[in-house]
Write an enzyme that holds these catalytic residues in place. Structure first.
Site, PDB file in Angstrom:
ATOM      1  N   LYS A  57      42.843  32.262 -63.408  1.00  0.00           N
ATOM      2  CA  LYS A  57      42.552  33.678 -63.188  1.00  0.00           C
ATOM      3  C   LYS A  57      41.455  34.211 -64.102  1.00  0.00           C
ATOM      4  O   LYS A  57      41.070  35.361 -63.994  1.00  0.00           O
ATOM      5  CB  LYS A  57      43.830  34.493 -63.360  1.00  0.00           C
ATOM      6  CG  LYS A  57      44.901  34.152 -62.330  1.00  0.00           C
ATOM      7  CD  LYS A  57      46.168  34.939 -62.588  1.00  0.00           C
ATOM      8  CE  LYS A  57      47.256  34.563 -61.587  1.00  0.00           C
ATOM      9  NZ  LYS A  57      47.791  33.211 -61.820  1.00  0.00           N
ATOM     10  N   LYS A  64      48.234  41.001 -61.708  1.00  0.00           N
ATOM     11  CA  LYS A  64      48.672  39.622 -61.912  1.00  0.00           C
ATOM     12  C   LYS A  64      48.853  39.330 -63.400  1.00  0.00           C
ATOM     13  O   LYS A  64      48.035  39.746 -64.215  1.00  0.00           O
ATOM     14  CB  LYS A  64      47.616  38.628 -61.392  1.00  0.00           C
ATOM     15  CG  LYS A  64      47.186  38.799 -59.950  1.00  0.00           C
ATOM     16  CD  LYS A  64      46.091  37.766 -59.622  1.00  0.00           C
ATOM     17  CE  LYS A  64      45.539  37.929 -58.227  1.00  0.00           C
ATOM     18  NZ  LYS A  64      44.492  36.907 -57.942  1.00  0.00           N
ATOM     19  N   ARG A  77      43.733  28.243 -48.854  1.00  0.00           N
ATOM     20  CA  ARG A  77      43.711  27.288 -49.963  1.00  0.00           C
ATOM     21  C   ARG A  77      42.802  26.125 -49.532  1.00  0.00           C
ATOM     22  O   ARG A  77      43.023  25.501 -48.493  1.00  0.00           O
ATOM     23  CB  ARG A  77      45.110  26.791 -50.275  1.00  0.00           C
ATOM     24  CG  ARG A  77      45.207  25.498 -51.117  1.00  0.00           C
ATOM     25  CD  ARG A  77      44.451  25.551 -52.431  1.00  0.00           C
ATOM     26  NE  ARG A  77      44.886  26.567 -53.345  1.00  0.00           N
ATOM     27  CZ  ARG A  77      45.822  26.389 -54.270  1.00  0.00           C
ATOM     28  NH1 ARG A  77      46.433  25.240 -54.386  1.00  0.00           N
ATOM     29  NH2 ARG A  77      46.125  27.385 -55.095  1.00  0.00           N
ATOM     30  N   ARG A 127      47.596  30.389 -45.721  1.00  0.00           N
ATOM     31  CA  ARG A 127      48.958  30.732 -46.116  1.00  0.00           C
ATOM     32  C   ARG A 127      49.207  32.193 -45.745  1.00  0.00           C
ATOM     33  O   ARG A 127      48.559  33.089 -46.274  1.00  0.00           O
ATOM     34  CB  ARG A 127      49.152  30.510 -47.611  1.00  0.00           C
ATOM     35  CG  ARG A 127      48.869  29.080 -48.047  1.00  0.00           C
ATOM     36  CD  ARG A 127      48.949  28.897 -49.545  1.00  0.00           C
ATOM     37  NE  ARG A 127      47.984  29.717 -50.264  1.00  0.00           N
ATOM     38  CZ  ARG A 127      47.774  29.642 -51.582  1.00  0.00           C
ATOM     39  NH1 ARG A 127      48.466  28.787 -52.310  1.00  0.00           N
ATOM     40  NH2 ARG A 127      46.876  30.407 -52.159  1.00  0.00           N
ATOM     41  N   ARG A 130      52.033  38.553 -51.461  1.00  0.00           N
ATOM     42  CA  ARG A 130      51.825  37.205 -51.992  1.00  0.00           C
ATOM     43  C   ARG A 130      51.985  36.184 -50.870  1.00  0.00           C
ATOM     44  O   ARG A 130      53.032  36.120 -50.226  1.00  0.00           O
ATOM     45  CB  ARG A 130      52.826  36.919 -53.116  1.00  0.00           C
ATOM     46  CG  ARG A 130      52.666  37.829 -54.313  1.00  0.00           C
ATOM     47  CD  ARG A 130      53.798  37.655 -55.304  1.00  0.00           C
ATOM     48  NE  ARG A 130      55.085  38.076 -54.752  1.00  0.00           N
ATOM     49  CZ  ARG A 130      56.226  38.050 -55.429  1.00  0.00           C
ATOM     50  NH1 ARG A 130      56.233  37.632 -56.686  1.00  0.00           N
ATOM     51  NH2 ARG A 130      57.350  38.451 -54.870  1.00  0.00           N
ATOM     52  N   ASP A 136      41.332  29.580 -53.932  1.00  0.00           N
ATOM     53  CA  ASP A 136      41.953  30.543 -53.029  1.00  0.00           C
ATOM     54  C   ASP A 136      40.912  31.554 -52.576  1.00  0.00           C
ATOM     55  O   ASP A 136      40.169  32.107 -53.403  1.00  0.00           O
ATOM     56  CB  ASP A 136      43.109  31.261 -53.721  1.00  0.00           C
ATOM     57  CG  ASP A 136      44.230  30.312 -54.119  1.00  0.00           C
ATOM     58  OD1 ASP A 136      44.331  29.228 -53.504  1.00  0.00           O
ATOM     59  OD2 ASP A 136      44.993  30.652 -55.034  1.00  0.00           O
ATOM     60  N   GLU A 175      40.871  32.822 -56.908  1.00  0.00           N
ATOM     61  CA  GLU A 175      41.312  31.947 -57.989  1.00  0.00           C
ATOM     62  C   GLU A 175      40.675  30.568 -57.861  1.00  0.00           C
ATOM     63  O   GLU A 175      40.375  30.120 -56.754  1.00  0.00           O
ATOM     64  CB  GLU A 175      42.850  31.784 -58.003  1.00  0.00           C
ATOM     65  CG  GLU A 175      43.595  33.030 -58.430  1.00  0.00           C
ATOM     66  CD  GLU A 175      45.082  32.783 -58.622  1.00  0.00           C
ATOM     67  OE1 GLU A 175      45.495  31.603 -58.734  1.00  0.00           O
ATOM     68  OE2 GLU A 175      45.835  33.778 -58.671  1.00  0.00           O
ATOM     69  N   ASN A 184      41.968  27.009 -59.097  1.00  0.00           N
ATOM     70  CA  ASN A 184      43.098  26.308 -59.692  1.00  0.00           C
ATOM     71  C   ASN A 184      42.690  24.911 -60.122  1.00  0.00           C
ATOM     72  O   ASN A 184      42.333  24.069 -59.286  1.00  0.00           O
ATOM     73  CB  ASN A 184      44.242  26.216 -58.678  1.00  0.00           C
ATOM     74  CG  ASN A 184      44.761  27.582 -58.266  1.00  0.00           C
ATOM     75  OD1 ASN A 184      45.609  28.150 -58.923  1.00  0.00           O
ATOM     76  ND2 ASN A 184      44.209  28.113 -57.178  1.00  0.00           N
TER      77      ASN A 184
END
Length: 332
Positions: free
Chosen positions: A141, A176, A226, A240, A248, A288, A296, A298
């Site tokens: 983040k 967040k 994703r 998603r 979320r 994301d 994001e 990751n």
């Protein structure tokens, strides 16, 4: 081309070269066995005849600049579900490992950071995925903020006044925690809420850290994407979709994985990220995207391999190890 006996012998020896792989991972009983990306990667490595060891960060020991781990060998069977045969723990010198995967989940705390410092003692002969310095320097983040033109308007702060000013400016936002995973602690907030001050105070009191406040992207109702990137290139994608009345989309929060395709914007974002990913030694990443925005990056323990494989009828784990073996010039 005709090979003489010497060349045949040398080539046959090359084909017998197998990797020693260590996975820094959470306890096996805490993993989601049906969807854990670490297990899929480990099973594919095993299928290729590579030797697998597992350990937790608490098992690391540095002695006179040599890094050791109290590690166990691992054998995996997969029928309807995973079963494991875990060897007895023994001390191994991690300099004897060819590939080390950092796969323990956040929270990204001082223990996580300490493990990255220890792993930096390994020399370049061990391929660490991902580069521990980059894992430390680029939590999901935070580092995304360096790509200002790709991301929604974002504030990271502990200052109540600045947070309230930002919320009033953008009206509808997502809050967040800075170092959590899987959608934990994320909620939507609006500037016209009666208990706005109380919500901000309570969140700051609970986190005791700066929080992320990001402009709400309405397209999240239709799902976020994703994307898995290997060595800087996108190799798989899924959408998603969140549950009704949920902001979320994380699968761990009840989101549903659906098939989707790469848009031109998705490809553009991936292209922009590639030079940085390559430069920082980030071999395995999961990004994301909501609407047109990158939200994001990751790199601590990316997930999504199982779901994308099932939706797309592909085997990302095969691409993963093909690329790793190519990097190490290993013939399987």
């Amino acid at each position: 081309m005709i090979l003489d006996a010497k060349n045949i012998k040398e080539n046959s020896k090359k084909k017998r070269v197998k990797l020693r792989i260590a996975i820094q991972i959470d306890p096996l009983n805490k993993l989601h066995h049906e969807s854990d990306s670490s297990l899929v990667l480990a099973k594919e490595a095993q299928n290729r005849g590579h030797k697998i060891f597992i350990y937790e960060p608490k098992d690391l020991t540095l002695i006179d600049n040599q890094l050791f781990a109290n590690a166990s060998s691992l054998k995996i069977e997969k029928k309807n579900k995973y079963t494991f045969k875990k060897g007895k723990g023994r001390i191994i010198n991690l300099s004897t490992i060819n590939v080390l995967l950092i796969r323990q989940d956040p929270p990204f705390n001082i223990n996580y950071i300490t493990a990255t410092y220890l792993l930096e003692h390994l020399n370049s002969k061990t391929l660490i995925i991902n580069n521990p310095k980059s894992v430390r320097d680029a939590p999901e983040k935070l580092h995304v903020t360096y790509f200002k033109n790709l991301t929604p308007s974002t504030l990271i702060s502990q200052d109540e006044i600045e947070i309230k000013k930002f919320i009033k400016k953008h009206k509808s936002l997502i809050v967040k925690p800075l170092y959590e995973k899987g959608g934990k602690g994320i909620f939507k907030i609006n500037s016209n809420e009666k208990n706005l001050d109380k919500k901000i105070k309570n969140t700051l009191k609970k986190e005791k850290l700066p929080i992320v406040v990001q402009k709400y992207i309405p397209q999240v109702k239709d799902g976020d994407k994703r994307i898995i990137l290997l060595d800087g290139n996108p190799v798989g994608i899924m959408k998603r979709v969140p549950k009704k009345n949920e902001v979320r989309a994380n699968l761990s929060r009840g989101g549903t994985a659906e098939k989707t395709a790469f848009s031109r914007r998705d490809k553009f974002i991936c292209k922009k990220l590639k030079p940085w990913l390559k430069k920082e030694g980030i071999f395995f990443a999961g990004i994301d995207i909501i609407g047109n925005y990158l939200t994001e990056i990751n790199i601590t323990s990316p997930t999504g391999i199982v779901e994308i494989n099932n939706l797309k009828n592909i085997k990302i784990e095969k691409k993963f190890w093909n690329l790793v073996e190519k990097k190490l010039k290993i013939i399987s």
